[in-house]
Design an enzyme around this catalytic site. Structure first.
Site, mmCIF file in Angstrom:
data_model
loop_
_atom_site.group_PDB
_atom_site.id
_atom_site.type_symbol
_atom_site.label_atom_id
_atom_site.label_comp_id
_atom_site.label_asym_id
_atom_site.label_seq_id
_atom_site.Cartn_x
_atom_site.Cartn_y
_atom_site.Cartn_z
ATOM 1 N N LYS A 187 -13.764 2.008 -30.124
ATOM 2 C CA LYS A 187 -13.348 3.379 -29.733
ATOM 3 C C LYS A 187 -14.199 4.134 -30.049
ATOM 4 C CE LYS A 187 -8.762 1.993 -28.147
ATOM 5 N NZ LYS A 187 -8.370 0.715 -28.730
HETATM 6 C C1 LIG Z 1 -8.260 -0.390 -27.882
HETATM 7 C C2 LIG Z 1 -8.745 -1.807 -28.073
HETATM 8 C C3 LIG Z 1 -8.611 -2.832 -27.368
HETATM 9 C C4 LIG Z 1 -8.251 -2.619 -25.862
HETATM 10 O O1 LIG Z 1 -9.266 -1.878 -25.203
HETATM 11 P P1 LIG Z 1 -8.580 -1.068 -23.849
HETATM 12 O O2 LIG Z 1 -9.927 -0.194 -23.335
HETATM 13 O O3 LIG Z 1 -7.497 -0.411 -24.183
HETATM 14 O O4 LIG Z 1 -8.252 -2.396 -22.771
HETATM 15 C C5 LIG Z 1 -9.058 -4.149 -27.788
HETATM 16 N N1 LIG Z 1 -9.357 -4.366 -28.996
HETATM 17 C C6 LIG Z 1 -9.576 -3.394 -29.790
HETATM 18 C C7 LIG Z 1 -9.815 -3.585 -31.379
HETATM 19 C C8 LIG Z 1 -8.980 -1.916 -29.619
HETATM 20 O O5 LIG Z 1 -8.957 -0.962 -30.543
#
Ligand SMILES: *Cc1c(COP(=O)(O)O)cnc(C)c1O
Length: 485
Positions: free
Chosen positions: A111
């Site tokens: 993120k």
């Molecule tokens: C947010 C997240 C996901 C999922 O991603 P999305 O965009 O919500 O599908 C997977 N793995 C980690 C470590 C995350 O922080």
């Protein structure tokens, strides 16, 4: 010029900078480009450039009301020297496939890639639209969004942010990254509820306060999605450079999925022209998407599991609405979203499902299978997967027959150190209750370095102690809206 329409009303259009500032359209829909021809690129030209240059071009395509000077500064300030790897998202060969490491940013999860850029996009968009009052960002988080958002927005002028996180089900490190956030404009608050409760409440608060200066840093914001498109091109470029593929060879991406943001960015990359064959949607036991892509039925009435991959513990994958809009059109999207709200489920038509299945494959892995994957992959390759990435890796292995004709890229969404207790358990190494001690144990036993971003965390002072009930969220927010007037 490219504009953004709402997935629930194609006449409801705004310019890109306003789509970023609004987060969600005022009719509850999500913003999508109004003309897909305008996002097509010559990918062969694009992948001749480095990550920052690719980001520049892609941001410019999606946000044409920003000047190239503004975009250049935003991209530089987001990525230059903020990530601990020069390639930003390096690709690593693991056994017969590739792992795209998306966790080299300041909070150790993918993120960071979007949330390094979003605050700067918003700041610039505010100036562009002559907005001189403060904006309050509300973020529902299953853990990683909150820490990355608080970090990204820290001390951005005229923007304040609150991250709401579930009291249970997130790791101590995720929690500590939020509660120690020391920006003058940042707050973190624990909620007695799960991520879906929190996300629903945040959505309601938006709808109840149409005139308040609220916005969202969740992946429903198009300013979150666009930065994530870049690494799909980066992965392809690295495969070409490594001579793993020839130009035009289609590639599969296996994506550990929660809110459907990451994989949706992949679909946009495909629409732009990147040769993607399959996008594989990998879920944990919260497998609502697995059922959806295999049967056409989306049913949120099911048990909610608190899994060992907490950032994927989601029953309502908001970004799926963007895919619905693209495949089923706006009228059916409205109908499905109404059904989801009123009946808790909807079923798309056979034709729509078949169209989705041309690109999407979906499967799930439970916690126990995921632990075995972590251990097996480590034993065979010495590559250490975090539980989220391991879900995707397990799904890859389980669907190998269908995928093996192409090169496969598994998206690694977090460093294993962020979820160390589970990883230690998977490796049969005794762990302790203290996740900070566990980081050291994991480093010693695997001879892999702890990311710098996590090494200082234990020493930081805890600043945010708030903990409230779901029903108190609206009041908590209105107190802060009032303070802004
Ligand atoms: C947010 C997240 C996901 C999922 O991603 P999305 O965009 O919500 O599908 C997977 N793995 C980690 C470590 C995350 O922080």
């Amino acid at each position: 010029m490219l504009k953004y329409l709402s997935t629930r009303n194609i006449k409801n259009k705004v310019k890109p900078s306003l789509a970023i500032l609004n987060g969600l359209a005022d009719d509850g829909g999500l913003y999508m480009p109004d003309d897909l021809d305008l996002i097509k690129v010559d990918y062969q030209e694009l992948i001749k450039r480095n990550y920052l240059e690719m980001a520049n071009i892609i941001f410019q395509i999606f946000f044409p009301d920003f000047t190239s000077t503004e975009i250049k500064k935003i991209v530089n300030d987001s990525y230059d020297h903020k990530f601990d790897n020069k390639l930003i998202t390096p690709l690593v060969k693991v056994d017969d496939s590739y792992v795209l490491e998306l966790f080299h940013g300041p909070t150790g999860a993918f993120k960071d890639i979007a949330l390094s850029a979003l605050p700067l996009l918003m700041k610039s968009a505010m100036i562009k639209n002559q907005i001189d009052h403060d904006i309050l960002i509300l973020t529902a988080t299953s853990g990683d969004t909150g820490s990355a958002a608080l970090h990204g927005f820290s001390d951005i002028p005229k923007i304040k942010i609150i991250a709401f996180y579930p009291k249970l089900g997130i790791s101590e490190i995720q929690k500590r990254q939020m509660t120690t956030s020391n920006g003058k404009n940042t707050e973190a608050c624990a909620i007695n509820g799960n991520f879906d409760d929190i996300q629903n409440n945040v959505k309601q608060i938006f709808q109840q306060n149409p005139n308040a200066a609220l916005s969202s840093a969740n992946s429903i914001n198009i300013g979150r999605l666009v930065p994530q498109i870049v690494y799909y091109f980066s992965a392809y470029q690295q495969l070409v450079t490594a001579k793993a593929i020839a130009i035009n060879d289609p590639v599969n991406f296996i994506v550990p999925t929660g809110n459907f943001g990451d994989i949706m960015a992949g679909y946009l990359a495909k629409i732009m022209g990147l040769p993607i064959n399959k996008l594989v949607c990998a879920s944990n036991q919260n497998d609502v998407l697995t059922e959806f892509f295999n049967t056409g039925r989306y049913n949120k009435d099911r048990a909610f599991y608190q899994s060992t991959s907490p950032s994927m513990d989601i029953l309502i994958s908001s970004n799926l609405e963007r895919l619905l809009y693209l495949i089923c059109g706006v009228d059916n999207t409205i109908e499905y979203m109404k059904k989801l709200e009123n009946n808790h489920e909807y079923t798309i038509t056979k034709t729509e499902l078949a169209k989705m299945q041309e690109t999407f494959i979906a499967d799930q892995r439970n916690d126990q299978q995921t632990m075995i994957t972590i251990k097996n992959v480590y034993d065979h390759t010495h590559y250490l997967l975090d539980p989220h990435t391991a879900v995707a890796y397990g799904v890859y292995q389980a669907n190998h027959d269908q995928l093996k004709q192409n090169i496969n890229v598994i998206l690694a969404t977090a460093t294993p150190f962020k979820f160390n207790k589970v990883v230690l358990e998977a490796l049969n190494i005794p762990s302790q209750n203290d996740e900070f001690i566990n980081m050291d144990i994991l480093a010693k036993n695997t001879a892999i370095n702890i990311p710098i971003s996590l090494t200082n965390l234990a020493k930081k002072t805890i600043i945010h102690h708030d903990e409230i009930e779901i029903k108190e969220m609206a009041a908590y927010v209105s107190q802060r809206i009032n303070q802004h007037e």
